[in-house]
Every structure is written in structure tokens, then in C-alpha cells.
Write a protein that holds these residues in place. Structure first.
Motif, PDB file in Angstrom:
ATOM      1  N   LYS A 334     -60.088 -79.939  13.030  1.00 38.55           N
ATOM      2  CA  LYS A 334     -58.972 -79.624  13.928  1.00 38.55           C
ATOM      3  C   LYS A 334     -57.641 -79.968  13.256  1.00 38.55           C
ATOM      4  N   ALA A 335     -57.582 -81.153  12.651  1.00 34.93           N
ATOM      5  CA  ALA A 335     -56.341 -81.561  11.989  1.00 34.93           C
ATOM      6  C   ALA A 335     -56.023 -80.643  10.820  1.00 34.93           C
ATOM      7  N   TYR A 336     -57.040 -80.331   9.998  1.00 33.86           N
ATOM      8  CA  TYR A 336     -56.809 -79.502   8.810  1.00 33.86           C
ATOM      9  C   TYR A 336     -56.457 -78.072   9.197  1.00 33.86           C
ATOM     10  N   GLU A 337     -57.217 -77.515  10.126  1.00 32.61           N
ATOM     11  CA  GLU A 337     -57.007 -76.113  10.457  1.00 32.61           C
ATOM     12  C   GLU A 337     -55.735 -75.914  11.279  1.00 32.61           C
ATOM     13  N   GLN A 338     -55.351 -76.914  12.065  1.00 37.41           N
ATOM     14  CA  GLN A 338     -54.088 -76.805  12.780  1.00 37.41           C
ATOM     15  C   GLN A 338     -52.913 -76.825  11.805  1.00 37.41           C
ATOM     16  N   LEU A 339     -53.101 -77.491  10.683  1.00 41.12           N
ATOM     17  CA  LEU A 339     -52.069 -77.465   9.645  1.00 41.12           C
ATOM     18  C   LEU A 339     -51.831 -76.037   9.177  1.00 41.12           C
ATOM     19  N   THR A 343     -49.278 -70.665  14.336  1.00 40.41           N
ATOM     20  CA  THR A 343     -48.815 -69.739  15.370  1.00 40.41           C
ATOM     21  C   THR A 343     -49.875 -69.594  16.459  1.00 40.41           C
ATOM     22  N   PRO A 344     -49.483 -69.129  17.657  1.00 40.82           N
ATOM     23  CA  PRO A 344     -50.472 -68.893  18.721  1.00 40.82           C
ATOM     24  C   PRO A 344     -51.546 -67.889  18.297  1.00 40.82           C
ATOM     25  N   GLU A 345     -51.149 -66.857  17.540  1.00 39.11           N
ATOM     26  CA  GLU A 345     -52.138 -65.876  17.077  1.00 39.11           C
ATOM     27  C   GLU A 345     -53.172 -66.528  16.158  1.00 39.11           C
ATOM     28  N   ALA A 346     -52.669 -67.394  15.275  1.00 45.50           N
ATOM     29  CA  ALA A 346     -53.582 -68.071  14.361  1.00 45.50           C
ATOM     30  C   ALA A 346     -54.510 -69.019  15.117  1.00 45.50           C
ATOM     31  N   GLN A 347     -53.971 -69.695  16.131  1.00 43.08           N
ATOM     32  CA  GLN A 347     -54.799 -70.591  16.927  1.00 43.08           C
ATOM     33  C   GLN A 347     -55.890 -69.811  17.658  1.00 43.08           C
ATOM     34  N   ALA A 348     -55.551 -68.640  18.164  1.00 43.97           N
ATOM     35  CA  ALA A 348     -56.545 -67.811  18.858  1.00 43.97           C
ATOM     36  C   ALA A 348     -57.630 -67.351  17.884  1.00 43.97           C
ATOM     37  N   ALA A 349     -57.214 -66.971  16.663  1.00 43.89           N
ATOM     38  CA  ALA A 349     -58.197 -66.549  15.661  1.00 43.89           C
ATOM     39  C   ALA A 349     -59.117 -67.700  15.290  1.00 43.89           C
ATOM     40  N   LEU A 350     -58.560 -68.894  15.203  1.00 50.14           N
ATOM     41  CA  LEU A 350     -59.362 -70.058  14.867  1.00 50.14           C
ATOM     42  C   LEU A 350     -60.384 -70.355  15.956  1.00 50.14           C
ATOM     43  N   THR A 351     -59.968 -70.244  17.215  1.00 48.51           N
ATOM     44  CA  THR A 351     -60.891 -70.461  18.323  1.00 48.51           C
ATOM     45  C   THR A 351     -62.018 -69.433  18.306  1.00 48.51           C
ATOM     46  N   GLN A 352     -61.680 -68.176  18.032  1.00 46.23           N
ATOM     47  CA  GLN A 352     -62.708 -67.141  17.941  1.00 46.23           C
ATOM     48  C   GLN A 352     -63.668 -67.405  16.793  1.00 46.23           C
ATOM     49  N   ALA A 353     -63.140 -67.892  15.671  1.00 50.90           N
ATOM     50  CA  ALA A 353     -63.994 -68.204  14.517  1.00 50.90           C
ATOM     51  C   ALA A 353     -64.994 -69.292  14.874  1.00 50.90           C
ATOM     52  N   ARG A 400     -61.519 -66.800  10.564  1.00 45.47           N
ATOM     53  CA  ARG A 400     -60.991 -68.032   9.989  1.00 45.47           C
ATOM     54  C   ARG A 400     -59.922 -67.724   8.942  1.00 45.47           C
ATOM     55  N   ALA A 401     -60.155 -66.689   8.148  1.00 41.97           N
ATOM     56  CA  ALA A 401     -59.156 -66.295   7.150  1.00 41.97           C
ATOM     57  C   ALA A 401     -57.863 -65.844   7.817  1.00 41.97           C
ATOM     58  N   ALA A 402     -57.990 -65.168   8.966  1.00 41.99           N
ATOM     59  CA  ALA A 402     -56.793 -64.726   9.684  1.00 41.99           C
ATOM     60  C   ALA A 402     -55.979 -65.895  10.202  1.00 41.99           C
TER      61      ALA A 402
END
Length: 594
Positions: A334-339, A343-353, A400-402
Motif C-alpha cells: 500500500k505504501a509503495y504503490e500509493q507512492l 491520481t484517483p484514476e491510478a488508485q482505481a486501477a490499483l484496486t482493480q489489479a 497495475r502498470a496503469a
């Protein structure tokens, strides 16, 4: 006919009669639970012979170490350079460690000898004919004094036992009320009783004796983690706190595992083929560590043999499951990927991943690593992921790449680009992930060094990774050439060029556990040679390499040192194998003239 029947009955009766116990079993029955460690030497002659075979097989300067083993054995048996002929060189010998209040180590040694009087004189430094003062002591021991020094001698398990500590003598009641054999699991005893050298550690007794120091060490580690400033991690204050929580979770998990460990058994085998070590750590029933082991059953990790042969490093693993492991992974990721996902779009992509990865049902992974093949290839990796739904794993990689975007790494940054179905292989779609290396603008020495190193690793301004689903697994290969994925996929289809066909792989894999949670295999000479060839002209490495006796013309053979970890019921089993070809290859690399 009657004689034949009687003979058969006698044979059956003899087979049904239990075999006499090993000397090691007798010894553990004679030792109290206050013994915290037992070291077993199969015999001096066996040890010396197998060490000689090992060093001869390695060759070169290693052979010169053989004479020193006499001194090593004398120290083990006598704590001084005495003649090994004082003991039966074909019989086992033992070193036992006790803890006497307030936790001070004290030792006792057990040997077989045909002349106990000569042994006593030699240990006390008394000359022939010099008087020895003998007094009766506790538990059948005798206190023998000469030249102002005293030792206690007795007999246990058919051997002579001696120590310089009266406290040890008092512990060695015959028989003990709580024998070590009753407390120690049979599997641990079996390991200690085998091999050229065996070791038993009563870990529970150590933790109990040093409980205060153990708790202080835990507190110090946690205090150090809590004081890590955000600027060290390069994260925001909130993200740095999540990293600190993750590290604290990991530290507590390690200390809990140590506290839960009861016994450790080790077996070491030496010979011309190399060194093999087997170890087993048992944990308390109902403990958090026992629950963690139960949640992670091993498997054959067969994907490992399906990777392309020729790389210097391989790994295979089952996904680790368990409450604290999951919590640790969540906090750190969570700490690494939030770094990265700002953006909200990136956070949504991360949740989907994360959702897709959970749906995929990952079962096992296997992979390899090799240094760049040439200036433009970049590092070469291969990976196979077995999952219930490998397509979901592929989709998770895209999401995740997105979410990654651009990651700032101080002296450089990394920008991730992902193209779905960018290429085809055998008329099947292949995804392409490209990591673009963006060097820093500074001209200082550190920035220029990082730029030179990363350009070698990336193979230029970017590093490509190709991903596709084949044969029911997710296959991915990095390296700036489609042929690396082609090699991985074609091997799956044809069975050619696979690691599993390499006899050196088979030798190493057979020396490890057949069922495991983690397997690591390393060809260290090849790894070093290829690393030096990759960076040999990059300052300051070029200066350091020029000073080493390095043979750039050597091509190390295919051999692998291996490590496996296997979760068992209330135990963790470890296997380590280092073939003689590994140190022999290192000597060829660093001592080419010898």
C-alpha cells in the motif's frame, strides 16, 4: 523340514525384536533438558576422510586446508592440540553445552577411549608417572586434579564424559528425571544422529533462559523501526508510517517464530560431491507459527524445470499465506504503490489489479535471472505463474502498470508503459510492458554512475517485458528482444532446452526437498563472471576489477547450489546443497594461475 521351520521362526523372531538403539539415543536418554546443544561427530576418521575428499575435489589452494582439520578436531575433542590417538578414531564423539546459572555456557565432552588414564593425563598436562589426585564426586563422577587444574570424569552412554564445571556434574544425574530424549521430537534426534556432523539445539530452553534479553532485543528493534524518519523512505509522513507498521509487523513475526521454536536438528554431510545440510526446526503446538506453517502446504514446484536452461539464478515458490504475512504485504504494498498511484484514476486501477490478482488464485511461481546478453538486451528474466485463472493474472498486470506511471528513484526515474496485445506469437496475443529509464539531469559523480549502471541493466533507454498466457500458465520474459519470450513459450510446447533436462539441475534438485514452499538455485561463479563482464568498464568498477586476479576467459560450468524451505506440521525443514563444482569454479575465476 522341522529344522527349516524352526530356522525360519528364529529369523522372524529376530526381525521382530527391536534393534539396539543408536549411541545418540542412549546419550539423549542420559542428558537432562538443561542441555541446550549437542554436537555429534560421526567419528574423527570419517570426518577427516570426507573433508579430504571434498578439498581434493575442489582442488587448488583448498587442498592446503586439509592439514588444519587435525587441529580443528583436537580443539573439538580436547580444547587443546593433543594427539587424536587418545580416543577411538572410529567412534562417535560429542560436545554438550549446558547453561549454568545465571545463563553461562558450560561444556562437557564424550569420547570413546581404550586408555582413560592416558586421556586424563593428557587433558591435565600431567607427565607419565606424575601423581593424579582422584576424589569421588556427585552422580558417579570423579574429580581428577594435577598441576593445580581439575577435571571431572564419568561415564554415560558407554563413553567417557569429562567437564571442568562442577555445576554440569550436578546436572548429570543418572538417569535424569527429565531426559532430553523424551522432550526432543524423534525427527530432530534422527537428524542429529546422522551425517558426518550432527547438531541438536534446545531452542525453547535458550529462549526461556534468556527471556529478558530476548524481550529487550525485540523492544530495541521495534524502537529503532518507530524512529525511522520519513525522509529516509522518500515517502510522505502517512506512507512512511505504513512502512514502519509493516516493518514492525515483520519484526514481531520473526521474534514470535523464534519464541515458538522448541528444537532444531541439523545434519551435515561432506564428500567429493560437495556439502549437503539438512535442518529441521520444530515449533510449539497451537502457536501462531504452527498456524502459519499449517496455512502454507508445500508442493513439487514443477514449474521450475520448465524454465529455459542456462541462467545463473532460478527460484520457485508457493504464495505465502497467513494473517501476519498478509498484513505485512498489504501495509508495504500500500505504501509503495500509493507512492506511484498519485491520481484517483491510478488508485482505481490499483484496486482493480488487486481484485483481479485475488480472483486469479495464484498457485505457484518460478523464474530466472541472467545478466545482459549484450549491450542492448538488458537483463534477461523468465517467469511462469500457475493460477486457477491465468488470464486474470495477465489483466492484473495491465491494471497495475496503469497505476504505476512515473516513479522517482532519486538519481533517475522509471516510467511504465503497457500495451495490450501489442504483438503476436504463434498467432496468439502478447502484451508488452516497457520500463523507460529517465536519468537525472545532474552531472555529479553519483548521478553519472547511476546512469551508466542503469543503462547496462536496461540495455539502453528502456527495458521490455512480454507477457502471454500459454499452456495454462502466465509466461513473461524481460529483455529487449522477442526471442526471449519465444524461447520460454517454445520450451513449454516442445520440451526442449528446459532446465529440467540439465543433469546439474537434477543433481541439485534431488539434494533438496521433493516438496517445498521455496526453492532457490544459484550458479555463483557464472553470476560473478557475467556481472563483471557487464560492468567491467564502468568506473569505479573498472579500477577494482583491474586489481583482482580475475580470469575473464573462464566459462564456469553448469552447476548449482540450492536451498529449499518446506513447511511441515509444526516444523520448518531446510535443505542446502553446495556442489564441489561451485567453490572449484570460484577458484578458477579468482585464482586462475593456481
Amino acid at each position: 523340514m522341522r529344522v527349516v521351520l524352526i530356522g525360519l521362526l528364529v529369523c522372524v523372531a529376530s526381525l521382530a525384536r527391536p534393534l539396539p538403539p543408536l549411541v545418540a539415543d542412549d546419550l539423549l536418554q542420559a542428558l537432562p533438558t538443561e542441555a541446550v546443544a549437542v554436537v555429534r561427530l560421526a567419528s574423527p576418521d570419517r570426518y577427516l576422510g570426507n573433508v579430504q575428499n571434498l578439498l581434493t575435489s575442489v582442488g587448488g589452494p583448498a587442498v592446503r586446508l586439509a592439514p588444519t582439520q587435525q587441529t580443528v578436531l583436537a580443539q573439538f575433542l580436547f580444547e587443546r592440540p593433543l594427539d587424536l590417538g587418545l580416543v577411538d578414531r572410529s567412534a562417535p564423539a560429542y560436545l554438550v553445552v549446558f547453561l549454568v546459572p545465571p545463563g553461562t555456557p558450560a561444556t562437557a565432552r564424550l569420547v570413546t577411549t581404550a586408555d582413560e588414564t592416558a586421556l586424563r593425563r593428557a587433558l591435565l598436562g600431567a607427565a607419565e608417572g606424575q601423581e593424579l589426585t582422584v576424589e569421588a564426586s556427585a552422580n558417579g563422577f570423579e574429580r581428577v586434579t594435577a598441576l593445580g587444574r581439575s577435571l571431572y570424569f564419568g561415564r554415560r552412554a558407554g563413553m567417557v564424559i569429562y567437564t571442568d564445571r562442577e555445576e554440569v556434574v550436578k546436572m548429570l544425574a543418572a538417569p535424569p528425571q527429565s531426559p532430553l530424549s523424551a522432550a526432543c521430537p524423534p525427527a530432530v534426534q534422527e537428524l542429529m544422529a546422522g551425517g558426518d556432523v550432527g547438531l541438536l539445539i534446545h531452542a525453547g530452553q535458550l529462549v526461556q533462559t534468556y527471556a529478558r534479553q530476548f524481550d529487550q532485543a525485540r523492544a530495541e528493534v521495534l524502537r529503532g523501526i518507530s524512529r525511522i524518519p520519513p525522509e529516509v523512505t522518500g515517502l510522505s509522513a502517512e506512507q512512511a508510517e505504513e512502512v514502519r507498521q509493516g516493518l514492525a509487523t515483520a519484526a514481531n513475526g520473526v521474534f514470535d517464530a523464534l519464541a515458538d521454536t522448541l528444537f532444531v536438528g541439523v545434519r551435515l554431510d561432506l564428500g567429493a560431491g560437495g556439502v549437503t545440510l539438512a535442518a529441521l526446526a520444530t515449533v510449539a503446538e497451537g502457536s501462531s507459527t504452527a498456524a502459519l506453517l499449517a496455512a502454507n502446504p508445500p508442493s513439487g514446484l514443477d514449474l521450475l524445470g520448465l524454465l529455459p536452461a542456462g541462467a545463473p539464478f532460478y527460484y520457485a515458490a508457493r504464495p505465502a499465506r497467513g494473517e501476519w504475512l498478509t498484513r505485512l504485504g498489504n501495509l508495504l504494498s500500500k505504501a509503495y504503490e500509493q507512492l506511484q498511484a498519485a491520481t484517483p484514476e491510478a488508485q482505481a486501477a490499483l484496486t482493480q489489479a488487486e481484485q483481479l490478482a485475488a480472483e486469479a488464485g495464484l498457485q505457484s511461481v518460478a523464474g530466472s535471472f541472467a545478466w545482459p546478453l549484450n549491450a542492448s538486451s538488458g537483463v534477461i528474466t523468465s517467469a511462469l505463474s500457475e493460477a486457477d485463472n491465468p488470464q486474470a493474472l495477465l489483466a492484473a498486470a495491465a491494471k497495475r502498470a496503469a497505476a504505476v506511471g512515473v516513479v522517482e528513484m532519486g538519481a533517475f526515474s522509471d516510467r511504465t508503459e503497457y500495451q495490450v496485445a501489442a504483438e503476436t506469437l504463434d498467432e496468439q496475443p502478447v502484451d508488452l510492458r516497457i520500463n523507460h529509464f529517465v536519468p537525472g539531469t545532474g552531472q555529479d559523480e553519483q548521478t553519472l554512475l547511476v546512469k551508466a549502471l542503469m543503462e547496462r541493466i536496461y540495455g539502453g533507454p528502456s527495458l521490455q517485458t512480454r507477457l502471454t498466457v500459454r499452456e495454462g500458465v502466465l509466461a513473461e520474459a524481460s529483455g529487449n528482444d522477442p526471442r526471449f519470450l519465444q524461447q520460454l513459450v517454445s520450451g513449454l510446447a516442445s520440451g526442449e532446452g528446459l532446465l529440467g533436462l540439465d543433469p546439474n539441475f537434477a543433481e541439485c534438485r534431488d539434494a533438496l526437498a521433493p516438496q517445498a514452499n521455496l526453492v532457490l538455485m544459484l550458479n555463483l561463479p557464472q553470476m560473478l563472471v557475467e556481472a563483471v563482464r557487464t560492468f567491467r568498464d564502468v568506473p569505479p568498477f573498472s579500477v577494482a576489477v583491474a586489481q583482482l586476479p580475475f580470469n575473464f576467459n573462464v566459462q564456469p560450468g553448469s552447476s548449482y547450489a540450492g536451498l529449499s524451505l518446506t513447511a511441515e506440521e509444526q516444523a520448518l525443514r531446510i535443505h542446502l546443497h553446495v556442489p564441489a563444482a561451485q567453490p572449484r569454479g570460484l577458484l578458477q575465476v579468482f585464482a586462475p594461475g593456481q
